[in-house]
Design a protein around this motif. Structure first.
Motif, mmCIF file in Angstrom:
data_model
loop_
_atom_site.group_PDB
_atom_site.id
_atom_site.type_symbol
_atom_site.label_atom_id
_atom_site.label_comp_id
_atom_site.label_asym_id
_atom_site.label_seq_id
_atom_site.Cartn_x
_atom_site.Cartn_y
_atom_site.Cartn_z
ATOM 1 N N VAL A 1 0.845 -1.201 0.000
ATOM 2 C CA VAL A 1 0.000 0.000 0.000
ATOM 3 C C VAL A 1 0.877 1.245 0.000
ATOM 4 O O VAL A 1 0.652 2.195 -0.755
ATOM 5 C CB VAL A 1 -0.960 -0.005 1.208
ATOM 6 C CG1 VAL A 1 -1.754 1.299 1.283
ATOM 7 C CG2 VAL A 1 -1.906 -1.207 1.139
ATOM 8 N N PHE A 2 1.929 1.210 0.832
ATOM 9 C CA PHE A 2 2.851 2.338 0.879
ATOM 10 C C PHE A 2 3.461 2.589 -0.507
ATOM 11 O O PHE A 2 3.482 3.734 -1.005
ATOM 12 C CB PHE A 2 3.947 2.069 1.917
ATOM 13 C CG PHE A 2 5.045 3.082 1.903
ATOM 14 C CD1 PHE A 2 4.787 4.422 2.157
ATOM 15 C CD2 PHE A 2 6.353 2.701 1.627
ATOM 16 C CE1 PHE A 2 5.806 5.366 2.138
ATOM 17 C CE2 PHE A 2 7.378 3.636 1.614
ATOM 18 C CZ PHE A 2 7.105 4.962 1.866
ATOM 19 N N ALA A 3 3.934 1.531 -1.147
ATOM 20 C CA ALA A 3 4.562 1.690 -2.465
ATOM 21 C C ALA A 3 3.567 2.241 -3.481
ATOM 22 O O ALA A 3 3.903 3.115 -4.298
ATOM 23 C CB ALA A 3 5.126 0.343 -2.937
ATOM 24 N N ARG B 1 3.190 5.935 -2.673
ATOM 25 C CA ARG B 1 4.411 6.724 -2.853
ATOM 26 C C ARG B 1 4.732 6.944 -4.319
ATOM 27 O O ARG B 1 5.214 8.004 -4.700
ATOM 28 C CB ARG B 1 5.604 6.031 -2.163
ATOM 29 C CG ARG B 1 6.891 6.835 -2.294
ATOM 30 C CD ARG B 1 8.036 6.284 -1.459
ATOM 31 N NE ARG B 1 8.632 5.092 -1.999
ATOM 32 C CZ ARG B 1 9.866 4.663 -1.710
ATOM 33 N NH1 ARG B 1 10.618 5.346 -0.868
ATOM 34 N NH2 ARG B 1 10.341 3.559 -2.216
ATOM 35 N N GLU B 2 4.454 5.937 -5.143
ATOM 36 C CA GLU B 2 4.830 6.110 -6.550
ATOM 37 C C GLU B 2 3.893 7.065 -7.294
ATOM 38 O O GLU B 2 4.256 7.568 -8.343
ATOM 39 C CB GLU B 2 4.951 4.758 -7.262
ATOM 40 C CG GLU B 2 3.623 4.116 -7.608
ATOM 41 C CD GLU B 2 3.802 2.737 -8.263
ATOM 42 O OE1 GLU B 2 4.878 2.150 -8.121
ATOM 43 O OE2 GLU B 2 2.858 2.272 -8.917
ATOM 44 N N ARG B 3 2.725 7.321 -6.751
ATOM 45 C CA ARG B 3 1.775 8.194 -7.455
ATOM 46 C C ARG B 3 1.636 9.588 -6.853
ATOM 47 O O ARG B 3 1.151 10.493 -7.518
ATOM 48 C CB ARG B 3 0.392 7.541 -7.454
ATOM 49 C CG ARG B 3 0.291 6.293 -8.306
ATOM 50 C CD ARG B 3 -1.108 5.694 -8.222
ATOM 51 N NE ARG B 3 -1.259 4.540 -9.090
ATOM 52 C CZ ARG B 3 -0.987 3.290 -8.740
ATOM 53 N NH1 ARG B 3 -0.480 3.035 -7.540
ATOM 54 N NH2 ARG B 3 -1.183 2.285 -9.584
ATOM 55 N N LEU B 4 2.044 9.761 -5.580
ATOM 56 C CA LEU B 4 1.729 11.006 -4.870
ATOM 57 C C LEU B 4 2.945 11.560 -4.143
ATOM 58 O O LEU B 4 3.853 10.816 -3.793
ATOM 59 C CB LEU B 4 0.620 10.747 -3.835
ATOM 60 C CG LEU B 4 -0.739 10.373 -4.411
ATOM 61 C CD1 LEU B 4 -1.608 9.737 -3.339
ATOM 62 C CD2 LEU B 4 -1.433 11.610 -4.971
ATOM 63 N N GLN B 5 2.921 12.872 -3.925
ATOM 64 C CA GLN B 5 3.888 13.504 -3.021
ATOM 65 C C GLN B 5 3.342 13.348 -1.607
ATOM 66 O O GLN B 5 2.448 14.096 -1.184
ATOM 67 C CB GLN B 5 4.023 14.985 -3.405
ATOM 68 C CG GLN B 5 4.749 15.853 -2.403
ATOM 69 C CD GLN B 5 6.235 15.578 -2.374
ATOM 70 O OE1 GLN B 5 6.928 15.843 -3.339
ATOM 71 N NE2 GLN B 5 6.717 15.008 -1.278
ATOM 72 N N ALA C 1 -6.521 6.888 -8.055
ATOM 73 C CA ALA C 1 -5.913 5.733 -8.740
ATOM 74 C C ALA C 1 -5.155 4.853 -7.748
ATOM 75 O O ALA C 1 -5.230 3.619 -7.821
ATOM 76 C CB ALA C 1 -4.976 6.224 -9.853
ATOM 77 N N ALA C 2 -4.438 5.487 -6.826
ATOM 78 C CA ALA C 2 -3.708 4.710 -5.818
ATOM 79 C C ALA C 2 -4.679 3.914 -4.962
ATOM 80 O O ALA C 2 -4.482 2.717 -4.713
ATOM 81 C CB ALA C 2 -2.874 5.655 -4.939
ATOM 82 N N PHE C 3 -5.742 4.595 -4.551
ATOM 83 C CA PHE C 3 -6.744 3.933 -3.718
ATOM 84 C C PHE C 3 -7.384 2.764 -4.463
ATOM 85 O O PHE C 3 -7.487 1.643 -3.937
ATOM 86 C CB PHE C 3 -7.803 4.955 -3.292
ATOM 87 C CG PHE C 3 -8.925 4.370 -2.496
ATOM 88 C CD1 PHE C 3 -8.719 3.936 -1.191
ATOM 89 C CD2 PHE C 3 -10.194 4.225 -3.057
ATOM 90 C CE1 PHE C 3 -9.753 3.381 -0.447
ATOM 91 C CE2 PHE C 3 -11.230 3.668 -2.323
ATOM 92 C CZ PHE C 3 -11.011 3.238 -1.024
ATOM 93 N N GLU C 4 -7.775 3.015 -5.716
ATOM 94 C CA GLU C 4 -8.449 1.950 -6.477
ATOM 95 C C GLU C 4 -7.525 0.778 -6.775
ATOM 96 O O GLU C 4 -7.939 -0.379 -6.729
ATOM 97 C CB GLU C 4 -9.041 2.534 -7.769
ATOM 98 C CG GLU C 4 -10.350 3.266 -7.473
ATOM 99 C CD GLU C 4 -10.750 4.263 -8.555
ATOM 100 O OE1 GLU C 4 -10.168 4.200 -9.664
ATOM 101 O OE2 GLU C 4 -11.629 5.104 -8.270
#
Lengths: 462, 462
Positions: free
Chosen positions: A235-237, A240-244, A293-296
């Motif tokens: 979840v962290f990855a 992290r890859e999509r957001l600041q 997108a990260a959440f989905e």
């Protein structure tokens, strides 16, 4: 004023205020740990750097041990005075001294509360980005002495990164001005960094020049429910890859239940075993889409079971309270605190191993997990069962910490991520620092504190 | 192999390569300063950490002084071996050891050239953002020993900010692994930061774990022509408030003329007294408009007389060459280099005072000014007139540096912003560090280097 030495102290530093009432000795003699019985000689409250220097010189002349003291919110016993030490409280030295708009620096006295530093920065349209839950009580000098971390490290780093200059009084009684708030200064050993994190064992921080920065962009706060421990790093990855990321904090349902019992509002109808609160920059549609997108992506993978995103500042504060209220909610259980870290890449293996270890070791205790997972920092709080003797409880907990320390050594981690070693973790320092390193530290202490009077017995025995 | 001790060294470290040819002694015995006559005992080239440790232990047994040696691009004499020292060259230890994608760290041997570190990071889609003109020759270990700065400090900070972990061999011959690449680690004195900037006087850096970051956004490079010195800080403020600056570098026309004579392309038809090259993030129309707004505001105020903005990467490189080519273009004049810093807010007063001072002091010498003005760092190069004896030239320059040092003391600046103290600035250390600080530094050196064998005579006399 029963001790005759105290009159000589007042003679040496007439501006000093001295407290010797039993209630004051108890109040100033302890920190947020509750394991030691306070027993200081007296409390000295200087008003100026010259007062502090006079106290340290007096202490050298009379061989009196000193315990530098800020807000005493420490969790490792670093500010405990249980052996007749003179407590040197910076409480009266709590003012901002100078703001420099061009350099974007704020110079403050060491006793200024962190929250007051925040406010002084905000009045100038800037921020001091180091932050954590004890902000109202802790003193900036204490945060420097432990290189405090907190909830924004993932974005802004630790206290160390924000200290442009320091004024200290060494254990030998010399006043040093370290780094002069210069951006570039390659003129020998950086003693500023030596004092940051030294837990009052080398001298006393009396003033600090901190760097300020622009206020953060608009952010959203998201609370995620996780079905298992194993998916946490995925979840962290994904985030992290999509957001600041401005923060990425984890806690167990057990932690949440304590905060809810303390009056916080329930975030989900169902109970989930693990939660993450994360804060990230938004401000345009692309970033909001990235958050969704990260959440989905996490929902699709089954890594996240539910989520809520803040729709207002008030709701963001509510979500944050679930994480920030933990320490306060646990306080009445006198928890035994572990504050450990490993590299992020070592986190999955370390988490699995530690979970297995504690599951076996603590079947009879309630264990609350939370932490700054994006920095590799995990807080493991063991709660004392009602009716159990505190000494028995600590002894049992320490047996487990011995196992945890061995695991940290294998994973190249640290027995103290952000609380400091103090008294609580002194016995485990060798899990993190080699015997050769500790010998070097002892040697350095002798240089700056030749009579061993600065916070003796903290960090290591001399 | 005339010295009989050298056979015992090879016995102690069979993997070692030793060089004793006169050409090697000269080559490895000096750095980019040309003031001292190289006279090392021999050159030891270890292949492993164990070799380095064996050399240091041998040096302790035989009381032989050591000079740690990287790319020898230093400008302060820090790597000079002029007194029979054994040069300990890390040249063979020049490989990347490990890349960690999750931690975003790269672990390298200390002899790896900075440019190779850049390339290794770029292969992973990341960057190591510390950068300066000697990137092809300098070793990463040397950049750590001087806490090197360079042209991106305004955006990314100094080397110090990017070192997650260090492996060092102390002057006592102990191998220490410092900080284990942890983000959070509050477990006593941060010896990593003590070694960063210690100029080889405490031990030898043998490996480093550096942090990597995302590649910078697309940038533009702008060259500005300035009519006077006095407007420089205003131009800086106008750009800093509107743009995310990646670099902001200043140089005089005198500097430009030397670079043009070295083959660079003339940027403007007319001659202007001062220039700035600045690089800033673009990528959307708002940012490009902000760059034009900054430029136009400066033009309107009369702070800028002309400007050119890069239209391609090739043109950006051309503009950068005007600044980065200065050191090389000046090399044949054996310049006397001052590398000073003050806080940005102190820069206007310091600049005015220094310009007046040098105008009076150096009427007979050509003086070339350039520097990282956004960090408060100024390089002042005095060129030796043809035919003048070098010793006379240095003596005259040092008289002026004495005045400059006094000015720095008043302005709370540093006699070395990024080159280090080495031999060149040793006599001026007290302009920047108090006698008490220097006494502490000497004490710390005795702890880590009990026999005073690590780069003796550099930084201070012991």
């Amino acid at each position: 004023m029963s001790d005759p030495r105290l009159q000589t102290l007042l003679d040496a530093a007439p501006g000093l205020r001295l407290k010797t009432d039993p209630a004051d000795l108890e109040h100033y003699g302890r920190d947020w740990t509750r394991r030691w019985t306070p027993a200081p000689l007296a409390i000295a409250l200087p008003a100026t750097v010259e007062d502090v220097q006079a106290v340290v010189q007096w202490a050298n002349a009379h061989r009196v041990a000193l315990v530098p003291s800020g807000g005493r919110t420490g969790l490792s016993g670093g500010a405990v005075a249980a052996n007749g030490e003179l407590v040197l409280s910076l409480e009266r030295m709590n003012q901002a001294i100078d703001f420099n708009a061009v350099d974007r620096t704020l110079t403050v006295q060491a006793g200024m509360p962190l929250e007051a530093v925040h406010n002084a920065a905000r009045e100038q349209g800037l921020v001091y980005p180091v932050d954590f839950a004890s902000r109202g009580s802790c003193a900036i000098g204490g945060t420097i002495a432990t290189n405090a971390g907190g909830i924004r490290v993932i974005r802004y780093g630790n206290t160390r990164e924000w200290i442009a200059g320091l004024k200290v009084v060494t254990g030998a009684g010399d006043v040093l001005e370290l780094n002069r708030a210069l951006i570039k200064n390659s003129s020998g050993y950086d003693l500023r960094h030596l004092f940051i994190g030294s837990e009052g064992t080398l001298g006393v921080v009396v003033e600090a020049t901190v760097r300020l920065t622009d206020p953060p962009p608009p952010t959203n706060v998201m609370l995620l429910a996780l079905p298992s421990f194993e998916v946490l790093m995925q979840v962290f990855a994904a985030f992290r890859e999509r957001l600041q990321l401005e923060a990425f904090e984890f806690f167990t349902d057990c932690a949440l239940q304590h905060v809810l019992a303390h009056g916080a509002q329930k975030p989900f109808d169902e109970v989930h075993p693990y939660y993450v609160v994360t804060e990230f920059a938004i401000g345009d549609e692309a970033k909001e889409a990235a958050a969704m997108a990260a959440f989905e992506a996490c929902m699709e993978q089954g890594w996240v079971s539910d989520g809520v995103i803040s729709q207002s500042d008030a709701q963001a504060a509510q979500l944050w309270r679930l994480r920030e209220g933990i320490t306060e909610a646990l306080a009445r259980y006198v928890p035994y605190k572990n504050d450990v870290s490993v590299r992020i890449s070592a986190m999955p293996a370390f988490l699995a191993e530690t979970q297995a270890l504690l599951g076996e070791a603590y079947p009879q205790f309630e264990v609350v997990w939370f932490g700054h997972i994006g920095d590799g920092n995990l807080h493991i709080n063991v709660l004392k069962p009602d009716g159990m003797e505190n000494a028995d409880f600590v002894t049992q907990c320490e047996q487990v910490t011995t196992l945890l320390a061995a695991s940290l050594k294998r994973h190249q981690g640290s027995i103290s991520a952000e609380h400091g070693i103090g008294l609580v973790k002194k016995g485990y320092l060798e899990s993190t620092r080699s015997a050769d390193e500790i010998a070097v530290m002892r040697g350095i202490k002798r240089v700056l504190d030749p009579h061993g009077l600065m916070n003796p017995g903290k960090l290591f025995d001399t």
